[in-house]
Design an enzyme around this catalytic site. Structure first.
Site, mmCIF file in Angstrom:
data_model
loop_
_atom_site.group_PDB
_atom_site.id
_atom_site.type_symbol
_atom_site.label_atom_id
_atom_site.label_comp_id
_atom_site.label_asym_id
_atom_site.label_seq_id
_atom_site.Cartn_x
_atom_site.Cartn_y
_atom_site.Cartn_z
ATOM 1 N N LYS A 1 0.828 -1.209 0.000
ATOM 2 C CA LYS A 1 0.000 0.000 0.000
ATOM 3 C C LYS A 1 0.862 1.259 0.000
ATOM 4 O O LYS A 1 0.543 2.247 -0.638
ATOM 5 C CB LYS A 1 -0.899 0.007 1.234
ATOM 6 N N LYS B 1 -7.281 -5.387 -11.786
ATOM 7 C CA LYS B 1 -8.243 -5.651 -10.726
ATOM 8 C C LYS B 1 -9.132 -4.419 -10.523
ATOM 9 O O LYS B 1 -8.639 -3.291 -10.553
ATOM 10 C CB LYS B 1 -7.455 -5.958 -9.439
ATOM 11 N N LYS C 1 -10.932 1.301 -6.798
ATOM 12 C CA LYS C 1 -11.221 2.730 -6.890
ATOM 13 C C LYS C 1 -9.977 3.511 -7.283
ATOM 14 O O LYS C 1 -10.055 4.504 -7.980
ATOM 15 C CB LYS C 1 -11.800 3.251 -5.576
#
Ligand code: TRP
Ligand code: SF4
Length: 331
Positions: free
Chosen positions: A117, A198, A201
């Site tokens: 992340k 994938k 957002k």
């Protein structure tokens, strides 16, 4: 049937965006089914959203509301399940701080999502204590309800493994028997986004449950199909096509076979194939999208569901915290 005999399920979703079809097929649709068999707790993780969106609290507030509407529209049922917002149940924060005392930092540094992340969101400063501690808060979310099962996607398995390790350490240190939660891995394969990556957002390739008809049409019409199918007469390969991945979900087996055949022989063009999919999407999601529009305009109902959910969640959380405080010799 009384909920006393049912095993407990808990899961949550971060309030870091609107829910999209990937969230629906990868999680929500499965949660809806679990309600028949388990005593369910489903919550919106707004504190977790703050670990990355700490500079945009207004957005988190907006997403929290939108996710609540998505939950209800998709069929999470406040009569059967406890639906709530994480920050309404302060006990999560209390357990978070207690579990943080017994969680070694290296355990957190080696969670794959920590580095992934950070790399993905490199425009943000994620050097905070809270971001590193994300999985401890998640462990607290789960342990505080003594949940037996946690339905999650594959990507969450390391978090669940860590939760079990933290719970085990807690039980060992304080002679307790908090249950080690097991995962229920969602069976649906990952749904591709409109570009083949994938659905997410952050990639801007998602169809949202809250999208209006016009945006749904536009998005599907501009989706990438078989990149080798340049002209109308070129034969296509359904297996590499994103639109085909959706037909697999929304079309009957029979029709799917026909589409595959017609694609390979260039009998059907991508434009028609997309149009057909769009109509099927509208049929499939008619009820959910209609209900969504109704709920959206009924703020009193949303407030009532969330406050009733929080009330019930607090009671359950407080029960566990009483044991935990005693075990750790707190007053
Ligand atoms: N980390 C989860 C996600 O990104 C959200 C979450 C927070 C969660 N706390 C949880 C999921 C507890 C299951 C159980 O999807
Ligand atoms: Fe995909 Fe349909 Fe085009 Fe074939 S015809 S490539 S399945 S959109």
């Amino acid at each position: 049937m009384g909920s006393e005999h049912k095993k407990r399920v808990l899961s949550g979703m971060q309030a870091s965006g609107l829910l999209h079809l990937g969230n629906y097929h990868g999680a929500l649709a499965n949660w809806v089914k679990l309600q028949d068999e388990y005593e369910c707790f489903f919550f919106i993780a707004d504190w977790h959203a703050l670990t990355t969106l700490y500079n945009e609290p207004a957005k988190i507030r907006e997403y929290t509301r939108a996710v609540a509407i998505d939950f209800l529209a998709c069929g999470l049922d406040p009569e059967r399940s406890t639906i709530f917002v994480q920050s309404d149940v302060l006990q999560h924060a209390e357990l978070n701080i207690l579990l943080s005392m017994i969680t070694p930092i290296p355990w957190l540094e080696r969670v794959p999502s920590y580095k992934d992340k950070k790399d993905e969101l490199e425009h943000l400063d994620l050097s905070s204590f809270g971001f590193l501690g994300y999985p401890v808060l998640q462990a607290a979310d789960i342990a505080i309800y003594e949940a037996a099962f946690v339905p999650v996607g594959e990507d969450q398995l390391p978090h669940l493994e860590l939760t079990r390790e933290i719970v085990r350490r807690f039980n060992h240190l304080y002679s307790q028997t908090l249950p080690e939660p097991k995962e229920i891995v969602t069976p649906t394969p990952v749904l591709p986004g409109l570009d083949g990556k994938k659905m997410s957002k952050s990639y801007g390739n998602a169809v949202y449950l809250s999208d209006d008809d016009e945006s749904v049409r536009k998005k599907f019409m501009s989706a990438i199909t078989d990149p080798q199918r340049q002209r109308r007469n070129d034969p296509g390969r359904p297996e590499v096509c994103n639109i085909h991945a959706y037909h697999k979900i929304y079309s009957s087996k029979e029709r799917l076979g026909e589409i595959q055949q017609a694609c390979r022989t260039a009998e059907i063009g991508c434009v028609d194939c997309k149009k057909e999919l769009i109509e099927k999407f509208f049929v499939n999601f008619a009820d959910i999208r209609k209900l969504r529009r109704q709920i959206e305009n009924d703020q009193a109902y949303i407030d009532q569901v969330l406050s009733q959910g929080a009330e019930h969640a607090r009671q359950a959380a407080e029960k566990t915290m009483t044991k935990v405080r005693k075990a750790m010799q707190l007053r």
